[in-house]
Structures are given as structure tokens and as C-alpha cells.
Design a protein around this motif. Structure first.
Motif, PDB file in Angstrom:
ATOM      1  N   HIS A 338       0.800  -1.231   0.000  1.00 24.91           N
ATOM      2  CA  HIS A 338       0.000   0.000   0.000  1.00 24.91           C
ATOM      3  C   HIS A 338       0.829   1.276   0.000  1.00 24.91           C
ATOM      4  O   HIS A 338       0.280   2.361  -0.060  1.00 24.91           O
ATOM      5  N   ASN A 339       2.172   1.162   0.089  1.00 18.65           N
ATOM      6  CA  ASN A 339       3.051   2.347   0.154  1.00 18.65           C
ATOM      7  C   ASN A 339       2.516   3.354   1.174  1.00 18.65           C
ATOM      8  O   ASN A 339       2.240   4.502   0.868  1.00 18.65           O
ATOM      9  N   LEU A 340       2.354   2.868   2.412  1.00 14.12           N
ATOM     10  CA  LEU A 340       1.605   3.607   3.422  1.00 14.12           C
ATOM     11  C   LEU A 340       2.389   4.719   4.125  1.00 14.12           C
ATOM     12  O   LEU A 340       1.792   5.534   4.810  1.00 14.12           O
ATOM     13  N   THR A 341       3.705   4.736   3.992  1.00  6.19           N
ATOM     14  CA  THR A 341       4.481   5.707   4.770  1.00  6.19           C
ATOM     15  C   THR A 341       4.792   6.997   4.012  1.00  6.19           C
ATOM     16  O   THR A 341       5.188   7.976   4.622  1.00  6.19           O
ATOM     17  N   LEU A 342       4.608   7.001   2.691  1.00  2.15           N
ATOM     18  CA  LEU A 342       4.980   8.168   1.898  1.00  2.15           C
ATOM     19  C   LEU A 342       4.252   9.431   2.354  1.00  2.15           C
ATOM     20  O   LEU A 342       4.869  10.472   2.572  1.00  2.15           O
ATOM     21  N   THR A 343       2.931   9.324   2.523  1.00  2.00           N
ATOM     22  CA  THR A 343       2.130  10.476   2.969  1.00  2.00           C
ATOM     23  C   THR A 343       2.549  10.914   4.368  1.00  2.00           C
ATOM     24  O   THR A 343       2.661  12.112   4.651  1.00  2.00           O
ATOM     25  N   ALA A 344       2.774   9.935   5.243  1.00  2.00           N
ATOM     26  CA  ALA A 344       3.168  10.241   6.624  1.00  2.00           C
ATOM     27  C   ALA A 344       4.529  10.931   6.668  1.00  2.00           C
ATOM     28  O   ALA A 344       4.729  11.879   7.431  1.00  2.00           O
ATOM     29  N   VAL A 364       0.669  13.261  13.181  1.00  2.00           N
ATOM     30  CA  VAL A 364       0.975  12.392  12.028  1.00  2.00           C
ATOM     31  C   VAL A 364       1.096  10.941  12.488  1.00  2.00           C
ATOM     32  O   VAL A 364       0.601  10.022  11.826  1.00  2.00           O
ATOM     33  N   VAL A 365       1.728  10.734  13.636  1.00  2.00           N
ATOM     34  CA  VAL A 365       1.897   9.382  14.178  1.00  2.00           C
ATOM     35  C   VAL A 365       0.546   8.744  14.475  1.00  2.00           C
ATOM     36  O   VAL A 365       0.282   7.596  14.087  1.00  2.00           O
ATOM     37  N   ASN A 370      -4.269   5.163  13.293  1.00  2.00           N
ATOM     38  CA  ASN A 370      -5.694   4.968  12.990  1.00  2.00           C
ATOM     39  C   ASN A 370      -5.895   4.295  11.637  1.00  2.00           C
ATOM     40  O   ASN A 370      -6.704   3.363  11.502  1.00  2.00           O
ATOM     41  N   ARG A 371      -5.158   4.753  10.639  1.00  3.23           N
ATOM     42  CA  ARG A 371      -5.311   4.214   9.285  1.00  3.23           C
ATOM     43  C   ARG A 371      -4.844   2.761   9.193  1.00  3.23           C
ATOM     44  O   ARG A 371      -5.522   1.913   8.601  1.00  3.23           O
ATOM     45  N   ASP A 377      -7.019  -4.775  11.234  1.00  3.91           N
ATOM     46  CA  ASP A 377      -8.281  -5.393  11.669  1.00  3.91           C
ATOM     47  C   ASP A 377      -8.912  -6.242  10.571  1.00  3.91           C
ATOM     48  O   ASP A 377      -9.585  -7.246  10.843  1.00  3.91           O
ATOM     49  N   LYS A 378      -8.706  -5.842   9.316  1.00  4.00           N
ATOM     50  CA  LYS A 378      -9.311  -6.557   8.173  1.00  4.00           C
ATOM     51  C   LYS A 378      -8.325  -7.523   7.515  1.00  4.00           C
ATOM     52  O   LYS A 378      -8.611  -8.059   6.441  1.00  4.00           O
TER      53      LYS A 378
END
Length: 461
Positions: A338-344, A364-365, A370-371, A377-378
């Protein structure tokens, strides 16, 4: 593009350095006559974060801090304790450094004692006398503020106010101007003293800092920090001294000051019974909480310390710990990440580069938590993504210093262990009501019991 609120200009400025990637940062250190308190913690944690972020951005940071180890307060405390000023200074210097270690304040390049720089101090006083900025009277050598036309340019005033930090009284009837301050104070009998062209004495409070910074940085340097209460007269006096000596302006390009700290809405004071030293805080709460509390607030805003804030901080840190633990257990090998850290990463950098906005950086943390918890969870989080998130958290924790904190294993009381064993026995015998009653007893004792596939586990509440 890094922007800093500069006290000198009264606005945020884009940082432009004269030496490319090299930054010279000086922060006023403690006067070591007593244990350091929460106000000190706020200032030194703040500048630890600032120095570490600058280093993380590939700046070459020389972070210099003085130790005021000769002062009226130290001499007075030595009299009270019937010992020497040197022993008092060394005792509380050691305590201060231990406090900083506990709070993970470890970015200082050099600690410089005032008494190790008497030669440099005397040279500066000699220059000020020669140039006509200083004069001698019965109790010492004083700086004549009327001779420095820009006196007051940092604080935009020339008179003391109630919130100012004043180390020395410097009240002499012979002074030319009310605001004149002592550069070299003649010693009385039994007090520490050094030889000088004017007689045996000791340095004034303000002159030690300019002597130390000139030795390591020269007449002009990049950044100077400290508490807001030091703006006047201390930092104003530093400017008057150094710019008079060198005839160069400005002495410092960027002035950075931390806001005031109150306890339950009141100024911290021993007379009010709300004076909290760092060591007392650490006896009651983990040092991690104090570091987190400081970082949660914008460094130049006033901050009020309350017990409710500690309770909230504990909950938030528990959320971080739980999230890190969940990431460590993710083992799904999904085809697509998901490349989840770029936005953070971008959001964290944007927050820090806007005048070191740590509250936004902390947000930001929690937004990341939350995301990603929703994906965990899924069962939609890829193992590689989980590792990337952990890598990102470790990277920003090199600056923040509160995310990955060594856990202190707490000894489980025998009473709790016995109750847990009894509960396990009742569960095996299907006595569920009895087992639930025992669980409640364990909870009342401050522990939580978790049932897993591999057995039950006790955890401190």
C-alpha cells in the motif's frame, strides 16, 4: 524549506546559513546550585529535538551548552550546606547530566563550564573597558548600557519585568545606569576568586556565555536558544557585550525561545508548593512521559502541567506501544503493498519544517496508527508494508525519542501469580463464574490477564 520563528525579528524566517550545511547552536545551560526542574526539562528536551531534526536533515550541527558553575546562588547554597561552591556545583552538574540522560537528551556536542574559561572572560572584559563600554566601581566592573545604542533590540525594552530570570542582583549605588550589569565582581572573604587586572574576583553571569561562544564559534553564529525568561536581561546583555567587542551585527542570526511553563495554571514556585524537580517526576512516572508531554506542545507556546495531562499521555503512549506490537506480528504476504508511509513522511517533514511544530508531527503518528489499525483489523496489511511502517517510526523516533522506549519488566507480585494459577484451574474445571471473580480480583490489584492460544498472560494495567 525550514522556517523558524526568530525572536529578533518577531516573525518566521526561512533558514539561510552562511556555512552551507554547518550549524552552530548555543543554548544556555543550567546554573548548578540545585536540582533541575520541569521548566529545564521543557527547554532541553525542545532543543534536543531541534538539534536531532537538524542532524537528521544532514546538517552538521555543533550544539554547545554552558554550565554556570560559579554564581551568587551557588555561593549562597554552599554557605547553607557548610561546604564549598565547587562541591555544590559539581554535585548538581552531575545530577543535571543524569536527568538529561534519563530524558534521552543526548544531542549536545560540548558542555562548557564557566570556570574553565576565566581567561577568555577576562579578555572580553578588558576589551570592553578599553573600548569605553565598561567602568570600574567599588564592587566590580560594570557594563554601561547607555554606550550601546541598540540595547533592547531583542526584547524591545530596557527595563526588568516580573517574569525575567535574574541570576545576580547587581545593585550598586555607584552604577551609572539602573540597568548596568556586572562583568567582573570583586570577591568577598571566603568566596571563590581569580586574579584579574582589576583585582581578585569572579565573572558576571552574562559574560561567561559570550566568552564561551566566541571561543568555539567566533563573534557571529547561527542559532541561540533558551527559555523565554532569559530574553531580558540575559540575552540582551549577551548581544550588548559581543557586538560591542566585535563591532559586528548580528551576534546571532536566529534566536529561539521556549515558552513559559506553569503548574495547574500557576507559576512554579517553592513557596506555592508546586515546584517539581525532574528527579521527583521520574520517581512517580516514567521519564518517557515527560519527554512526550514536552513534545506534544508547541515549544514557544505557554504550557500548563496538570496530572490529567499525565493520564492522557499514558493512554496515548499505550496506543503507540499496542500499534508497534501489532505491526511486529503482521505476517500476511499479499501481492500488492500500500506504500503507506509516503504520505506520513511528507506530513511529518512539513510539520517539523514549519518552526518545529511537534504537535502536528505527533498528530501524524496517530493518524498513521488509525489508518493502519483499520487495515490490520481486516487482515489487509502486507508484511512488507508493516516493516516499512516500523522503519518509518524508528526513523522519526531518532528525532522524537518517545516511540521506542526500553521496557522495564515489572515484577509480578506472588499474590497475582497465585490468583492467575487458581483462575486457570477453575477454567479447566469449567467453573466460569469463579474464574471471572478471580479475574476481577486480579484487576483490582492493578493487573490484567489475557487469554491467548498459548495460554494466559499477565500485563500491568
Amino acid at each position: 524549506m525550514l522556517r523558524i520563528y526568530n525572536t529578533l525579528s518577531g516573525k518566521k524566517e526561512v533558514v539561510k546559513l552562511k556555512n552551507g550545511k554547518a550549524i552552530q547552536l548555543f543554548v544556555c545551560g543550567p546554573t548548578v546550585y540545585d536540582s533541575s526542574h520541569l521548566g529545564h526539562a521543557r527547554t532541553y528536551i525542545t532543543f534536543d529535538v531541534i538539534a536531532k531534526y537538524l542532524k537528521e536533515k544532514w546538517f552538521d550541527v555543533f550544539y554547545l551548552q554552558n554550565i554556570t558553575d560559579i554564581d551568587d546562588k551557588i555561593i549562597q547554597r554552599a554557605r547553607e550546606k557548610e561546604t564549598t561552591p565547587e562541591k555544590i556545583a559539581r554535585k548538581f552538574e552531575k545530577t543535571y547530566l543524569q536527568d538529561m540522560k534519563s530524558l534521552r537528551v543526548n544531542s549536545v556536542t560540548k558542555y562548557a563550564r564557566a570556570t574553565d574559561h576565566i581567561k577568555e572572560i577576562i579578555e572580553q572584559v578588558k576589551t570592553l573597558v578599553k573600548k569605553g563600554f565598561a567602568y570600574q566601581i567599588a564592587d566590580g566592573v560594570y557594563y554601561d548600557i547607555s554606550k550601546f545604542k541598540n540595547y533592547g533590540k531583542l526584547s524591545r525594552r530596557t527595563a526588568l519585568q516580573a517574569e525575567d530570570a535574574v541570576s545576580r542582583i547587581d545593585e550598586s549605588k555607584e552604577k551609572r545606569n539602573k540597568g548596568d550589569f556586572c562583568l567582573w565582581k570583586f570577591s568577598r572573604e571566603g568566596e571563590p576568586k581569580w586574579s584579574s587586572p582589576w583585582g581578585q574576583g569572579r565573572p558576571g553571569w552574562h559574560i561567561e556565555d559570550t566568552a564561551i561562544t566566541q571561543k568555539f564559534f567566533g563573534a557571529q553564529y547561527d542559532m541561540h536558544g533558551g527559555g523565554k525568561d532569559l530574553v531580558f536581561p540575559h540575552h540582551e546583555a549577551e548581544i550588548a557585550q559581543m557586538e560591542a567587542i566585535s563591532s559586528k551585527s548580528p551576534m546571532v542570526k536566529y534566536w529561539i525561545h521556549t515558552g513559559s511553563l506553569t503548574v495547574n495554571g500557576k507559576k512554579m514556585s517553592k513557596s506555592l508548593g508546586n515546584f517539581i524537580i525532574i528527579q521527583d517526576f521520574i520517581k512517580q512516572h516514567p521519564a518517557r512521559i515527560l519527554r512526550f508531554l514536552v513534545i506534544k506542545s508547541l515549544y514557544r507556546s505557554p504550557t500548563d502541567y496538570k496530572e490529567e495531562s499525565i493520564a492522557q499521555a499514558k493512554k496515548e503512549l499505550a496506543r503507540i506501544d499496542e500499534f508497534v506490537a501489532r505491526l511486529s506480528k503482521v505476517n500476511h504476504k499479499l501481492k500488492k503493498g500500500h506504500n503507506l508511509t509516503l504520505t506520513a513522511e511528507r506530513a511529518f517533514e512539513t510539520a517539523m519544517e514549519d518552526d518545529f511544530n511537534t504537535p502536528k508531527a505527533v498528530a501524524v503518528v496517530f493518524d498513521l496508527i488509525n489508518r493502519q489499525n483499520a487495515l490490520i483489523d481486516k487482515d489487509l496489511l502486507n508484511k512488507a508494508d508493516a516493516e516499512d511502517i516500523l522503519k518509518f517510526l524508528k526513523k522519526i523516533d531518532r528525532v522524537l525519542g518517545f516511540i521506542f522506549w526500553p521496557k522495564v519488566k515489572e515484577k509480578i507480585p506472588q499474590e497475582v501469580i497465585a490468583l492467575a494459577k487458581e483462575r486457570g484451574k477453575q477454567r479447566k474445571e469449567n467453573n466460569w463464574q469463579k474464574a471471572d471473580e478471580i479475574r476481577k480480583k486480579i484487576t483490582e490489584l492493578g493487573w490484567q490477564i489475557e487469554d491467548t492460544k498459548t495460554g494466559s498472560r499477565l500485563k500491568k494495567l
